[in-house]
Design a protein around this motif. Structure first.
Motif, PDB file in Angstrom:
ATOM      1  N   GLY A 200       0.822  -1.213   0.000  1.00  0.00           N
ATOM      2  CA  GLY A 200       0.000   0.000   0.000  1.00  0.00           C
ATOM      3  C   GLY A 200       0.853   1.258   0.000  1.00  0.00           C
ATOM      4  N   ASN A 201       0.197   2.396   0.198  1.00  0.00           N
ATOM      5  CA  ASN A 201       0.910   3.668   0.194  1.00  0.00           C
ATOM      6  C   ASN A 201       1.865   3.777   1.373  1.00  0.00           C
ATOM      7  OD1 ASN A 201      -0.123   5.010  -2.076  1.00  0.00           O
ATOM      8  ND2 ASN A 201      -2.063   5.299  -0.980  1.00  0.00           N
ATOM      9  N   ARG A 202       2.945   4.534   1.161  1.00  0.00           N
ATOM     10  CA  ARG A 202       3.895   4.735   2.249  1.00  0.00           C
ATOM     11  C   ARG A 202       3.482   5.952   3.069  1.00  0.00           C
ATOM     12  NH1 ARG A 202       8.845   8.415   1.709  1.00  0.00           N
ATOM     13  NH2 ARG A 202       8.587   8.848  -0.492  1.00  0.00           N
ATOM     14  N   VAL A 203       3.533   5.791   4.375  1.00  0.00           N
ATOM     15  CA  VAL A 203       3.230   6.878   5.289  1.00  0.00           C
ATOM     16  C   VAL A 203       4.523   7.254   5.984  1.00  0.00           C
ATOM     17  CG1 VAL A 203       2.023   7.475   7.427  1.00  0.00           C
ATOM     18  CG2 VAL A 203       0.853   6.149   5.661  1.00  0.00           C
ATOM     19  N   GLU A 204       4.783   8.548   6.077  1.00  0.00           N
ATOM     20  CA  GLU A 204       6.023   8.998   6.703  1.00  0.00           C
ATOM     21  C   GLU A 204       5.704   9.591   8.072  1.00  0.00           C
ATOM     22  OE1 GLU A 204       9.855  11.593   5.265  1.00  0.00           O
ATOM     23  OE2 GLU A 204       7.888  12.431   4.855  1.00  0.00           O
ATOM     24  N   ALA A 235      -4.400   3.248   3.357  1.00  0.00           N
ATOM     25  CA  ALA A 235      -3.646   4.335   3.969  1.00  0.00           C
ATOM     26  C   ALA A 235      -3.356   5.342   2.866  1.00  0.00           C
ATOM     27  CB  ALA A 235      -2.346   3.793   4.546  1.00  0.00           C
ATOM     28  N   VAL A 236      -3.521   6.643   3.163  1.00  0.00           N
ATOM     29  CA  VAL A 236      -3.164   7.626   2.141  1.00  0.00           C
ATOM     30  C   VAL A 236      -1.700   7.985   2.300  1.00  0.00           C
ATOM     31  CG1 VAL A 236      -5.408   8.685   1.706  1.00  0.00           C
ATOM     32  CG2 VAL A 236      -4.028   9.472   3.634  1.00  0.00           C
ATOM     33  N   MET A 237      -1.067   8.381   1.219  1.00  0.00           N
ATOM     34  CA  MET A 237       0.321   8.812   1.269  1.00  0.00           C
ATOM     35  C   MET A 237       0.354  10.162   1.979  1.00  0.00           C
ATOM     36  SD  MET A 237       3.158   8.481  -1.478  1.00  0.00           S
ATOM     37  CE  MET A 237       4.715   9.329  -1.489  1.00  0.00           C
ATOM     38  N   GLU A 238       0.932  10.180   3.153  1.00  0.00           N
ATOM     39  CA  GLU A 238       0.907  11.424   3.922  1.00  0.00           C
ATOM     40  C   GLU A 238       2.056  11.459   4.911  1.00  0.00           C
ATOM     41  OE1 GLU A 238      -2.612  11.597   6.373  1.00  0.00           O
ATOM     42  OE2 GLU A 238      -2.237   9.637   7.252  1.00  0.00           O
ATOM     43  N   THR A 239       2.219  12.628   5.538  1.00  0.00           N
ATOM     44  CA  THR A 239       3.212  12.805   6.572  1.00  0.00           C
ATOM     45  C   THR A 239       2.482  12.898   7.895  1.00  0.00           C
ATOM     46  OG1 THR A 239       4.676  13.974   5.077  1.00  0.00           O
ATOM     47  CG2 THR A 239       5.037  14.326   7.401  1.00  0.00           C
ATOM     48  N   ARG A 240       2.933  12.107   8.881  1.00  0.00           N
ATOM     49  CA  ARG A 240       2.275  12.118  10.186  1.00  0.00           C
ATOM     50  C   ARG A 240       3.255  12.498  11.271  1.00  0.00           C
ATOM     51  NH1 ARG A 240      -2.789   9.540   9.799  1.00  0.00           N
ATOM     52  NH2 ARG A 240      -2.867   9.036  12.012  1.00  0.00           N
ATOM     53  N   HIS A 241       2.695  12.851  12.389  1.00  0.00           N
ATOM     54  CA  HIS A 241       3.498  13.314  13.519  1.00  0.00           C
ATOM     55  C   HIS A 241       3.304  12.326  14.662  1.00  0.00           C
ATOM     56  CE1 HIS A 241       4.659  15.951  16.867  1.00  0.00           C
ATOM     57  NE2 HIS A 241       3.481  15.723  17.401  1.00  0.00           N
ATOM     58  N   PHE A 242       4.384  11.956  15.348  1.00  0.00           N
ATOM     59  CA  PHE A 242       4.262  11.027  16.469  1.00  0.00           C
ATOM     60  C   PHE A 242       4.128  11.818  17.768  1.00  0.00           C
ATOM     61  CE2 PHE A 242       6.429   8.439  19.827  1.00  0.00           C
ATOM     62  CZ  PHE A 242       5.455   7.457  19.930  1.00  0.00           C
ATOM     63  N   ASP A 243       3.101  11.479  18.533  1.00  0.00           N
ATOM     64  CA  ASP A 243       2.896  12.115  19.820  1.00  0.00           C
ATOM     65  C   ASP A 243       3.366  11.143  20.900  1.00  0.00           C
ATOM     66  OD1 ASP A 243       2.019  13.163  22.169  1.00  0.00           O
ATOM     67  OD2 ASP A 243      -0.019  13.602  21.488  1.00  0.00           O
ATOM     68  N   LYS A 254      -0.653  16.111   3.547  1.00  0.00           N
ATOM     69  CA  LYS A 254      -0.472  15.189   2.433  1.00  0.00           C
ATOM     70  C   LYS A 254       0.971  15.285   1.997  1.00  0.00           C
ATOM     71  CE  LYS A 254      -4.610  13.666   2.113  1.00  0.00           C
ATOM     72  NZ  LYS A 254      -4.622  13.802   3.581  1.00  0.00           N
ATOM     73  N   LYS A 255       1.549  14.151   1.674  1.00  0.00           N
ATOM     74  CA  LYS A 255       2.944  14.117   1.276  1.00  0.00           C
ATOM     75  C   LYS A 255       3.177  14.974   0.039  1.00  0.00           C
ATOM     76  CE  LYS A 255       7.133  12.481   1.240  1.00  0.00           C
ATOM     77  NZ  LYS A 255       8.063  12.999   2.207  1.00  0.00           N
ATOM     78  N   GLU A 256       4.166  15.851   0.138  1.00  0.00           N
ATOM     79  CA  GLU A 256       4.445  16.686  -1.029  1.00  0.00           C
ATOM     80  C   GLU A 256       5.237  15.878  -2.062  1.00  0.00           C
ATOM     81  OE1 GLU A 256       6.443  16.154   1.860  1.00  0.00           O
ATOM     82  OE2 GLU A 256       5.713  18.110   2.495  1.00  0.00           O
ATOM     83  N   ALA A 257       5.077  16.217  -3.327  1.00  0.00           N
ATOM     84  CA  ALA A 257       5.833  15.532  -4.379  1.00  0.00           C
ATOM     85  C   ALA A 257       7.151  16.263  -4.584  1.00  0.00           C
ATOM     86  CB  ALA A 257       5.024  15.517  -5.671  1.00  0.00           C
ATOM     87  N   GLU A 258       8.132  15.560  -5.149  1.00  0.00           N
ATOM     88  CA  GLU A 258       9.458  16.159  -5.386  1.00  0.00           C
ATOM     89  C   GLU A 258       9.312  17.484  -6.148  1.00  0.00           C
ATOM     90  OE1 GLU A 258      12.212  12.725  -4.772  1.00  0.00           O
ATOM     91  OE2 GLU A 258      11.256  14.236  -3.547  1.00  0.00           O
ATOM     92  N   ALA A 259       8.404  17.493  -7.140  1.00  0.00           N
ATOM     93  CA  ALA A 259       8.277  18.667  -8.011  1.00  0.00           C
ATOM     94  C   ALA A 259       7.892  19.912  -7.214  1.00  0.00           C
ATOM     95  CB  ALA A 259       7.246  18.406  -9.092  1.00  0.00           C
ATOM     96  N   ASP A 260       7.196  19.712  -6.065  1.00  0.00           N
ATOM     97  CA  ASP A 260       6.763  20.860  -5.273  1.00  0.00           C
ATOM     98  C   ASP A 260       7.941  21.681  -4.751  1.00  0.00           C
ATOM     99  OD1 ASP A 260       4.273  19.880  -5.674  1.00  0.00           O
ATOM    100  OD2 ASP A 260       4.093  18.942  -3.699  1.00  0.00           O
TER     101      ASP A 260
END
Ligand code: ADP
Ligand code: MG
Length: 471
Positions: A200-204, A235-243, A254-260
């Motif tokens: 599935g999608n990678r979550v960071e 799972a959506v490709m996104e950036t998450r924060h650990f609490d 949402k995870k930014e793409a390289e081009a951004d």
């Protein structure tokens, strides 16, 4: 279910000055924004100059990771709009990183390295009255902006959070042995963890400090993603924060793409050619690495591999301490020293929430402690109590033992044993009836009365003797 984990590790290199200017990287005693200048604040017209020491450190790490070092260094601008970079871009390496490929062996797992690159650290943001998702306002400290970072990116080769943690422990030990990073500084290793399951999608999960937290964050993320799959969701490709407080992760963006990021080569920083000779010079000056050290200390001190690994990978200073006991203080039985360090000294240090460096423990007094055990002056059982007091106070163990003997009235073991026997008739009868645990119970009672100073075997002999004589 197939789990894939890949790590991005940011290590703050322990150079004295920043990556592109001469401000100090050590701001422990500084007021916020004190160690800044037009270069790290990105004033128009300011001219950055690369810190050669930082490049050498990067080459050392890349060499240790078996990576291929580029012969020409380029820096690029990564544009983004966020207050942690006053310039609105971060100087990093993108198209051509410092090094590509490589691997680290962690037990049976060969972790492939994808790339190693250098970049400048952004400013430190303090979220007042909350965290990044809910704080009232944010304070910015640019002291950290421009400090040299090395980013080490692995391939997604881990299958469990435990493997990821073991890799980080090994990696930090390598960085410590190379001598390019200071683990005592706040957030000197920061980790972004990427997880996906079942293709599935990678979550960071971003910016996790502490290896135990990486393991927890990944554990939580795997459970969350499995839950989604069970409900037929993705799972959506996104950036998450650990609490760390709730041990959960929250969505950040949402995870930014390289081009951004609109990467471009930085026109202020000319490329640097690394000659074969300069790379070789750095590689030749490489200090001993953890795996070599494990091999050396298990061989020359007769330790088993497990002992050597614990000493080396727990904390470089612990291995240094062990070697100091055996060389400078010529302690004669290294495996015995290793055993006490690993099983009891570490436990007491952890209990006091301190590492060996910064504790009151010294090799000179520690071998005194071992000597007391070796000569039979104190029992092992008592030594396990004494070591706690020693770690706490750092006072000479001989002195501590003498003090304790003086303050406890002289033990008359016979008297204590006889008192325990007569006040525990039932246990005596049960023992005679064949219940061995009744004997253990009485030994325990006697031990408690002697403040654990007597030898359990001697107590056992005495109890057996008195019971048989009383027949
Ligand atoms: P970005 O900057 O977009 O996060 P990087 O190349 O710096 O990209 O890092 C990508 C990280 O994600 C690497 O550590 C890589 O191993 C990991 N990764 C790539 N694909 C997957 C996947 N399918 N599941 C888990 N981790 C992945
Ligand atoms: Mg990344």
């Amino acid at each position: 279910m197939e789990v894939m984990i890949g790590l991005e590790v940011h290590c703050q290199l322990a150079t004295r000055s920043k990556l592109f200017c001469s401000d100090s990287t050590d701001s422990r005693e500084s007021a916020p924004n004190e160690n800044t200048c037009p270069i790290c604040l990105g004033f128009p017209g300011s001219k950055p100059v690369v810190n050669r020491k930082a490049i050498d450190y990067g080459i050392m790490v890349a060499t240790a990771l078996n990576s291929n070092i580029a012969r020409r260094m380029y820096f690029s601008r990564k544009s983004y709009f966020y207050p942690d970079m006053a310039k609105n871009f971060q100087v990093t390496q993108y198209e051509i990183p410092l090094a590509l490929g490589g691997y680290v062996e962690v037990g049976d797992l060969k972790v492939r390295i994808r790339r190693v690159h250098m970049e400048e650290d952004p400013a430190k943001l303090s979220y007042v009255g909350g965290d990044i998702t809910n704080s009232k306002y944010v304070l910015i400290d640019y002291n950290r902006a421009g400090a040299p970072l090395l980013e080490i990116v692995t391939e997604p080769d881990f299958k469990t959070p435990q493997q990821a943690r073991a890799f980080l422990e090994k990696l930090s030990s390598m960085l410590e042995h190379i001598g390019i990073y200071d683990p005592s500084r706040e957030a000197s290793l920061r980790v972004d963890s990427n997880v996906s399951i079942e293709g599935g999608n990678r979550v960071e999960v971003k910016n996790i400090t502490g290896f135990a937290n990486v393991e927890k964050a990944l554990g939580y993320e795997i459970v969350r993603q499995r839950g989604l799959l069970r409900m037929n969701m993705k799972a959506v490709m996104e950036t998450r924060h650990f609490d760390a407080a709730t041990r959960t992760t929250k969505s950040l963006r949402k995870k930014e793409a390289e081009a951004d990021y609109g990467y471009i080569f930085d026109p202020d920083l000319p490329s640097i050619t690394l000659s074969e000779a300069s790379i070789k010079k750095v590689a030749d000056a490489m200090p001993e690495l953890p795996d070599q050290r494990v091999a050396r200390i298990s061989g020359s001190y007769g330790l088993d591999e497990y002992q050597a690994k614990v000493l080396v990978y727990t904390d470089k200073n612990l291995a240094d301490f062990f070697e100091e006991c055996c060389t400078r203080y010529a302690y004669k039985d290294p495996p015995h020293a290793a055993n006490w360090i690993i099983n009891y000294l570490l436990k007491s240090l952890n209990w006091n929430m301190t590492a060996i460096k910064g504790s009151k423990v010294r090799a000179g007094t520690f071998i005194e402690f071992l000597g007391l055990i070796d000569s039979g002056t104190i029992t092992e059982r008592y030594a396990k109590e004494l070591i706690k007091e020693y770690v706490d106070t750092g006072i000479s163990p001989t002195e501590l033992a003498e003090r304790n003997i003086r303050s406890t009235p002289k033990i008359n073991l016979e008297e204590i044993v006889s008192a325990i026997i007569s006040s525990n008739r039932q246990a005596v009868e049960e023992f005679k009836g064949g219940n061995a645990r009744a004997l253990q119970f009485m030994i325990g009672q006697v031990l408690a009365k002697t403040n654990k100073q007597a030898d359990p075997n001697a107590i056992k002999e005495l109890i057996l003797k008195m019971i048989s004589e009383a027949k």
